[in-house]
Design a protein around this motif. Sequence first.
Motif, PDB file in Angstrom:
ATOM      1  N   TYR A  62      40.382 -31.594 -44.014  1.00  0.00           N
ATOM      2  CA  TYR A  62      39.006 -31.099 -44.047  1.00  0.00           C
ATOM      3  C   TYR A  62      38.862 -29.876 -43.130  1.00  0.00           C
ATOM      4  O   TYR A  62      38.211 -28.889 -43.510  1.00  0.00           O
ATOM      5  CB  TYR A  62      38.035 -32.192 -43.606  1.00  0.00           C
ATOM      6  N   SER A 106      31.621 -31.141 -47.755  1.00  0.00           N
ATOM      7  CA  SER A 106      31.185 -32.237 -46.886  1.00  0.00           C
ATOM      8  C   SER A 106      30.655 -33.416 -47.694  1.00  0.00           C
ATOM      9  O   SER A 106      30.804 -34.580 -47.286  1.00  0.00           O
ATOM     10  CB  SER A 106      30.133 -31.746 -45.899  1.00  0.00           C
ATOM     11  N   VAL A 160      32.567 -34.276 -40.772  1.00  0.00           N
ATOM     12  CA  VAL A 160      32.444 -33.538 -42.032  1.00  0.00           C
ATOM     13  C   VAL A 160      31.054 -32.932 -42.220  1.00  0.00           C
ATOM     14  O   VAL A 160      30.892 -32.019 -43.048  1.00  0.00           O
ATOM     15  CB  VAL A 160      32.791 -34.449 -43.231  1.00  0.00           C
ATOM     16  N   ARG A 212      37.646 -26.367 -44.389  1.00  0.00           N
ATOM     17  CA  ARG A 212      36.386 -25.806 -43.895  1.00  0.00           C
ATOM     18  C   ARG A 212      36.577 -24.404 -43.340  1.00  0.00           C
ATOM     19  O   ARG A 212      35.702 -23.539 -43.481  1.00  0.00           O
ATOM     20  CB  ARG A 212      35.806 -26.742 -42.827  1.00  0.00           C
ATOM     21  N   ASP A 262      27.819 -28.677 -38.388  1.00  0.00           N
ATOM     22  CA  ASP A 262      27.799 -27.227 -38.593  1.00  0.00           C
ATOM     23  C   ASP A 262      27.865 -26.498 -37.257  1.00  0.00           C
ATOM     24  O   ASP A 262      27.625 -25.298 -37.188  1.00  0.00           O
ATOM     25  CB  ASP A 262      26.534 -26.820 -39.350  1.00  0.00           C
TER      26      ASP A 262
END
Length: 771
Positions: free
Chosen positions: A253, A76, A122, A257, A125
């Motif tokens: 991303y 991130s 990014v 992730r 959570d």
Amino acid sequence: MLLTVLSGLILSVVLIFFGKAFTKKLGILLPLLPTLLFGYYIQLFPVISSGKSLIQNISWVPSLGVNFDFHLDGLSLLFSLLITGIGSCIFFYGRTYLKGHPYFDRFFGYLLLFMSAMLGVVLSDNLLLLFIFWELTSISSFFLIGFNNQNQDSRKSAITALSITGLGGLFLFAGLVLIAHIGNTYSISELISRKDILLNHNLYPLIVSLLFIGAFTKSAQFPFHFWLPGAMKAPTPVSAYLHSATMVKAGIYLLARFTPILGGTTYWSYTLIAVGGITMLYAAIHSLFRVDMKSILAYTTISALGVLTFLLGLGTKEALIAVSVFIVAHALYKATLFMVTGIVDHETHTRDITQLSGLRKVLFPVAIAAFLAALSSAGFPFLTIGFIGKDLIYEATLHYGIKEWIWILTGLSIITNIGLVAAGFMAGIKPFMGPLPSQYASIHLPYKSMWIPPLLLALGGVFFGLFPNLLAESITNATASAMWGEVLTSHLHSWHGFTLIFGLSLATLAVGTLVYLVNKPSHAKLNAMEKLNRISPQNIITGFANTILHFASSFTNLFHNGYLRSYHLKIILFAELLLGYRLWMSGPITVSFWDLTYPDLYEIAIIFILIGATYIVLTTPSRLTAVVAMSVIGYCICLIFVIYSAPDLAMTQFTIDTLTTVLFVLVLYKLPPFINLTRSSILVRDAIVALSFGVILSLVALKVWSEPISAEISKFYGENAYLLAKGKNVVNVILVDFRGIDTMFETVVLSIAALGVYSLIRLRLKSSEKE
């Protein structure tokens, strides 16, 4: 972290309301925000590079599992630096590029909105929070791509991009909900420890497929790639920002992730290798036939995104290190080339490489930036970060675990890189070499704020090429570790000796240069290539979309013919079919006729009044009489509520009936009598439908009567109305608090309708549009 995300959103709102005054007097401060955010994330290098991560948890809607949970690790942080760092350059560049534009403030409002949305993606959570920001990137990019809204092609490109990425977002949302349901958490960090649960679940293939569709559509993977070249209708600052370093890498991303959560299986790896491999080869070949600089860069961007997807599919340590380095290399040289293209277009008013040459003589600093970026794109050894990125790609393919695949994967990478070398030279070198046409002799350098940002990014590629280990120690090792799930270390060097990998890099550069010298792009070649569009993914998907549109139009015309009576009939018929089917499947009704309680005389009287009022409504030729009879029906229902101990419902019914009767009288008393043109067959049909509906509802009432009484729900509301919602009226508490989300969406619908009405009121059509 929350403040860094909200700051752009807040400033974007400020620009919406005070944009004109702000940009005239304080427009020079616009690049200040992304620059400050870039500085903030740079100072976090020591923390992240040491293997630590930062977490921020802020409660938002805890009952639904939606919280402002942010997590900053190597992955991130890398993307945050790209978003804010390249964003700073774009803001300085865009101030001059769009100087004097009537919608200058609007443009930067959209750009700030997009920057904040990407930071949210990014840093999130929380799965649902990630999705909210994911969709916000699609919406803000829609406004940016269609910024030149007077241009039909811009509007069409914006709608295409929104349609493709929005459709992918729908699939992604389904996948995220399934992940949260199976993993029993919305926290991405916690899901890593529950990887085995997800991998062993029978819905794993479905989850991964949904996630792939979301990522592939956003990152322009084959066959969803075609929206990206069309998006080049946007102003060049948009192309440089969204389509080289940020938005299109959102899908990359997402895959990165979720690699430590869902990766490691053959389904995950083979799918990414296949899709990424097809994409990178397809786009690299297509880029060689383009003559527009932005179009060349668009297809090389698609190819680079395919390379990243391909590497994530390989999934080895070497591949993930290559991903982290190539993300940086590609962002630096591609943003540079896009900004150079904008300068060339700004000064010469063309991007056609068949007409451009010799511009180094009048745009020398711009030419230096373009040369350096093109060399980095080609992987020029010992000087550029692009060389190290390509070396790492070959290292990843040559060290792949399945030996039978090694040379296939390596060969695919070589062919792709050859195409990227040639295309990079076409966009970065060809317009500046050769003689200068006389029509361009009078052009001059633009303001420094336009050519300094691309020069800085190009020099950044050279700096990291000369000192690559600084990049590894500061960020790329931490990025690869975040994707791997464990600590990874690598030592990047410009020289590893005369190895097979170095030989492949030199061969790629040599053959790519040869292809550049031999290949002569022309409009004739491009037109010949365009003939294949009949079998292109764009044409196939567009044809499918048109089929859906035709079906939707036919369906709408069938069910929405403009007559209210038709709508009522169809709604009632659907309800009858649904309720009838449910009654049929639920089994027999156990209540017998003798079990029912007989009505009292006053109840029978009310029923006869209801029947009489209903008859009057159906037979009277007067609207006023029909309204009064309808009010009688309403008041009779009020009496039934009172008799059966529902005074609150009775008061509500009484108030509504009285109010609607008054309103109807005020509106309808001047209208003429009913015009009875209804055929007898229609009357019979309506009577059958109405009687059937009454019979079905009666059967439903009997079915409810036959079911055992369960007081659990009413007991819950009775016990918790005051404790949880601080209200003593249980009905009101249910409506306002326990059904708060329902009320919220009703408010949203009303707000959207109000905005639509306001837009229509403020609409000022041109005389040509009125005609």
